[in-house]
Write a protein that holds these residues in place. Sequence first.
Motif: not given
Length: 390
Positions: A366-374, A376-383
């Motif tokens: 499969s193919t996709a533009n995958t989203r990941v997370a870091v 930061d400050g105890g909260k999830v930041k979507e990238m």
Amino acid sequence: MKRKTLLRLGASAFAVAALLGVSHSALAQQVVKIGYSGPLSGGAALYGKNVLSGMEMAVQEINAKGLEVGGQKVKLEVVALDDKYNPSESAINTQRLVQEHKAPVVLVPHSGGSFAVMATNEAQKVLLLSYTSVPQITERNNKLTLRIPPEFTSYIKPFVNHAMGKYGKNVAIANADHDYAKAWTAAFKPAWEAAGGKVVAENPMSYNRATDFYSGVSRVLASKPDVLFIGGASEPTGLVVKQARELGFKGGFVIIDQAKMDEIGKITGGYGPLEGSIGVLPVVEDSSPVTKAFVERFRKAHPGRDPSSEVSLNYTAVHATAMAMKLAGSTTDATAIRAQLDKAFKALPSENNPHELNGVDERGGSTANTRVAVVDGGKVKEMKLADMAK
């Protein structure tokens, strides 16, 4: 006269019965079994049950809406067998699913089991839906296999750059010891070293069997790492994080994609202990309106539970398989169904595709533009992974 009358009545009754039989056959609903072989007990049970929940959610929706293939109404059913994360059990279960249940499709959610099934699935004429992101799945050129998630290799460089840039060059490897985790390690180590980093300790652990990781974590922390490379099933990964923090580790975590931050957070008491970590984006933290709607549908059907990407990706895979059957005009021809999967993913309504899988490449991945997370400050930041890789 009586005999002739009886014969005529008998013939008429037979004709009516025959007509009714044809009518009943034409209207009969075909039942098609979708097989599943995955861990439903042991340390990876939650992981396996999440996969199964996604499959069952899709089947319920497909049946409620109505599926017609080749002019015949079709009802899908999931037949689930526990393989305890054991590849040999996966192969045995697949044979049972094909022979006893006539399943044209079997989903296996781990690389070891997928490789075991791939040894015979073409001869068995069964389509393997492989829920694992190891690239070797598609490199084997198996004509009856779909790799459901995109390859994990796309994560490596962004994960290395983030962790090394934020915390330092010394990494200790403390992930799981099953085949999938080994594949991640084999790709991660040279990438970390090529970026100028050093692997200061290696101690893979049996995430699927152990419940206490203090000794293993203590062993790698003695090497003074800046970063821990961890991951396997989410619950034991959470214990590794929790125990590393309790032992005084202040650095960051690189988390392989099998482990989900939201499920880890349930073990660690929130995202705080994951500060500085990088991993896949939790479905519940996805900002997409389509994904938010999917999360609410799942919560309504499963009170008290949140969907992981095991739920959502395998949900989409089953929807795509049903669409491929429709496009192929067959529920039994695995080759024809496989040939239609690319068109099927592209044709899926957005509500059935929360991860936006946009097709299947020529190798069956499969193919996709995958989203990941870091964190930061105890909260999830979507990238977005593509943005991080630039």
